[in-house]
Enzyme design. Structure first.
Site, PDB file in Angstrom:
ATOM      1  N   SER A 158      48.630  46.592  38.522  1.00 28.01           N
ATOM      2  CA  SER A 158      47.566  46.040  38.163  1.00 28.01           C
ATOM      3  C   SER A 158      47.322  45.242  39.354  1.00 28.01           C
ATOM      4  O   SER A 158      46.302  46.485  40.077  1.00 28.01           O
ATOM      5  CB  SER A 158      48.731  45.061  37.568  1.00 28.01           C
ATOM      6  OG  SER A 158      47.366  43.718  37.115  1.00 28.01           O
ATOM      7  N   ASP A 170      47.656  46.064  30.460  1.00 27.07           N
ATOM      8  CA  ASP A 170      48.287  46.516  32.222  1.00 27.07           C
ATOM      9  C   ASP A 170      49.251  46.967  32.497  1.00 27.07           C
ATOM     10  O   ASP A 170      50.238  46.697  31.188  1.00 27.07           O
ATOM     11  CB  ASP A 170      48.341  44.666  32.468  1.00 27.07           C
ATOM     12  CG  ASP A 170      49.462  44.191  33.925  1.00 27.07           C
ATOM     13  OD1 ASP A 170      50.095  45.272  34.642  1.00 27.07           O
ATOM     14  OD2 ASP A 170      48.912  43.306  34.568  1.00 27.07           O
TER      15      ASP A 170
END
Length: 271
Positions: free
Chosen positions: A43, A155
Site C-alpha cells: 500500500s 490492497d
C-alpha cells in the site's frame, strides 16, 4: 581482507497517510549510510519503496507530500465496488518513478497486492510500476479493485500489511521492518465507511504481528493517531519517521555488527 557488510531488505508497511513516515526513515538511512539493498512494500509502503528505488529526491518528495492538494487525485465515482476509481494517481506515480518498470529500478522492489478471487498474496517484481502500486493501494470499499490478468486485486494489507515474508525471499542477509500501523479509534463508528476502515485495521494489526515477528528488527514510528486518509498531516508523519529512525540507529548498527561477527565466526571455524 575487506569486511563484507550484510545486505538489508527493508519491509515498508501500509497505513495510508501514516506511510509518509517512511520518507523520514529513508532520509535518515541515506544520511547515515545505512544500507538499503532491497525493498518490499504494501500500500503506502509500496508507494514509498518505488519512489526511493527510482532515485527520486527525498527532499523533493517531502516538500511535495506536504504541499500537494491530495484531493485532486481522488476521483470519486458511484459506489458500486469502491468510492475512488484510482485512475488519477497513475500518471503521478509514472511521473515520479520516471516511467521506469519495476525491473529497471536502482534497487530491487517487491510490491504486494491481494487477489480477491483466491485470497493469494500477489507479489509484483517486474512490469509497470503504476499498475503494481495501483493494485497495492486498493483498500477494499474505498478504492475500486484492479482487474489484472484474470485476477481482481486489492490492497496488499489484506494478506501482508508489513511484507516481511516477501522481503525475506529477496536473498538478503537481514530484514528490517517499518510498521506504521494505526491505533484503533475509541469512538463508535459513525458510518458504514467507518466500519469498513475499522474492520480492515483490526485485521491488519493481527496480520502485522505475524509478519513482524519474523523480522530481524522492527521500527515503529509513533504515528498511530494519524488517520488513514489524513494526508494533510504528512509533515508530522515524516518528522515522526525521522525521529524513530534516529532513535533506532544504535540498534540498527548493533544488528549489523552482530550479524557480521557471527558471519566471521562461522568462517573462522569453517561452519
Amino acid at each position: 581482507m575487506r569486511r563484507q557488510r550484510p545486505r538489508i531488505a527493508w519491509a515498508l508497511g501500509g497505513g495510508g497517510a501514516r506511510g509518509f513516515a517512511h520518507l523520514g526513515v529513508l532520509k535518515v538511512l541515506k544520511e547515515e549510510n545505512i544500507p538499503v539493498d532491497a525493498l518490499s512494500g504494501t500500500s503506502m509502503g509500496a508507494v514509498m519503496a518505488v519512489l526511493f528505488a527510482a532515485g527520486t529526491d527525498l527532499k523533493y518528495l517531502s516538500a511535495l507530500a506536504t504541499s500537494i492538494s491530495w484531493e485532486k487525485f481522488v476521483d470519486l465515482r458511484f459506489p458500486r465496488y469502491g468510492l475512488v476509481e484510482g485512475k488519477r494517481i497513475i500518471p503521478l506515480i509514472r511521473l515520479l518513478t520516471k516511467g521506469k518498470k519495476l525491473e529497471e529500478l536502482e534497487i530491487p522492489v517487491r510490491v504486494i497486492a491481494t487477489d480477491l478471487l483466491t485470497g493469494e498474496e500477489i507479489v509484483f517484481d517486474q512490469g509497470e510500476i503504476e499498475t503494481a502500486v495501483r493494485a497495492s493501494i486498493s483498500i477494499p470499499g474505498i478504492f475500486t479493485p484492479l482487474p489484472y490478468e484474470n485476477r481482481i486485486l486489492v490492497d496488499g494489507g489484506v494478506v501482508a500489511g508489513v511484507p516481511v515474508a516477501a522481503a525475506a525471499e529477496m536473498g538478503m542477509d537481514l530484514v528490517i521492518a517499518i510498521n506504521v500501523a494505526g491505533e484503533l479509534d475509541s469512538e463508535a463508528p459513525r458510518s458504514v465507511f467507518d466500519i469498513l476502515y475499522r474492520t480492515f485495521e483490526i485485521m491488519s494489526k493481527r496480520l502485522d504481528g505475524i509478519q513482524t515477528e519474523k523480522a530481524d528488527l522492527v521500527l515503529s514510528p509513533e504515528v498511530g493517531k494519524v488517520g488513514t486518509v489524513q494526508f494533510y498531516r504528512a509533515e508530522e508523519c515524516i518528522e515522526k519517521g525521522e525521529i524513530a529512525a534516529r532513535e533506532a540507529l544504535p540498534e540498527i548498527k548493533r544488528v549489523l555488527e552482530e550479524f557480521q561477527y557471527k558471519k566471521e565466526e562461522r568462517a573462522e571455524y569453517g561452519a
